[in-house]
Scaffold this active site. Sequence first.
Site, PDB file in Angstrom:
ATOM      1  N   ASP A 138       0.771  -1.246   0.253  1.00 34.02           N
ATOM      2  CA  ASP A 138      -0.073   0.003   0.084  1.00 34.02           C
ATOM      3  C   ASP A 138       0.900   1.298   0.080  1.00 34.02           C
ATOM      4  O   ASP A 138       0.697   2.395  -1.074  1.00 34.02           O
ATOM      5  CB  ASP A 138      -1.098   0.019   1.236  1.00 34.02           C
ATOM      6  N   MET A 139       1.815   1.410   0.648  1.00 36.69           N
ATOM      7  CA  MET A 139       2.635   2.611   1.085  1.00 36.69           C
ATOM      8  C   MET A 139       3.465   2.942  -0.099  1.00 36.69           C
ATOM      9  O   MET A 139       3.451   3.858  -0.692  1.00 36.69           O
ATOM     10  CB  MET A 139       3.260   2.655   2.098  1.00 36.69           C
TER      11      MET A 139
END
Length: 402
Positions: free
Chosen positions: A175-176
Amino acid sequence: MAGALDGLRVIDLTRVVAGPLCAQMLGDLGADIAKVERRGDGDDLRALGPPFVPGTEDSAYFVTLNRNKRSVSVDFAKPEGAAILKRMVANADVLIENFRPGTLARYGLGYDDLRAVNPRLIYCSVSGFGQSGPYAGRSGYDFVAQAMTGLMEVTGEADGTPGGGPQRVGVPVADMFTGFAAAVSILAALRHRDATGEGQAIDVNLFETMASLMQAPMSSWLNAGRIFPRSGNDSPVAVPYGVFEGSDAKFVIGVLNDREFVRLADALGHPEWSDDPRFKRARDRAEHRAALLDRMRTLLKTRPRAEWLARLEDAKITSGPINTAQDFEADPHVAARGSIVEIPHHAGRTVRVVASPLHLSATPAEYRHGIPAPGGDTDAVLAEFAGMTTEEIASARQSGVV
């Protein structure tokens, strides 16, 4: 001082982690972010706890990803709401969305629809698997991306050892990194627009982003036909490179080349190790890993961590303590760098968050807005982004669109 992206208008239609992180990065650099949230509860991440910010309905997780934004509630599933969003788009530079592919097009809000409204629009789609291909319609959470790109097969202890087996990384790295990739893509598209006047669509996804970060393990297979083994906290190629224990606490040491190993051996009081044919070269240390690590672990347990770290720092050996969040907060380097900042929260209190890692000398990151309430800035955002009058906003509210 104006931020690097001052004057840039961004519509943030994202929830949870990757998209909100991307928008927050742009906001930290000066962009005006309008976060479009569902009426009522807003972003799903607000409710993803415990823990929650005391006295509020917002999770501690949510406040890490949603500063420097203003929140507006628009029900774009209704034709009237979609029309309002199009009015916002007409005056925007960037739209970021993370719905399943094709979802927004059903409401007349796909890229082709909005390009007709604003040809200069940068339309960034963040998804699990991309806008095309057999997996395009799948849900794509971080956990799945870690599993399917091989990250979990190189993370964790080896099979047959205590706790052995695949492990996910403890924070949502897919995600990051996808949030970072989306931000980089948007900045590149803006550079292209500066040169040509044209907007474009961006397709960023967790699966391909995570695969691109599997550099050494993927290349090992693609070019040498070898599968990287799980090696726990040790590196499969560099030795010593892992977790060690002093007489009181654990710490890490990382040695990547033979010059550094000579300094390490001297710092540990065993210069003869660097002349031992089993340890002299990196490839030798990898072959005789157990013999070297057994010697180091026995030695390091005889003195406290602080003493070893001081010696290693003097010798310029890459090393450091294994910290908790509490340790991180108390670290003098964190204070010196201003790595924790306090920002306002809509409930009338403040929250503390990790600062932006982006340090620009002329246009530094700034914290102009705190954490917004769901839809708390609707009137102001619709007036500025969509050019709506007070009467139009009141009518839309009465009809349940905003």
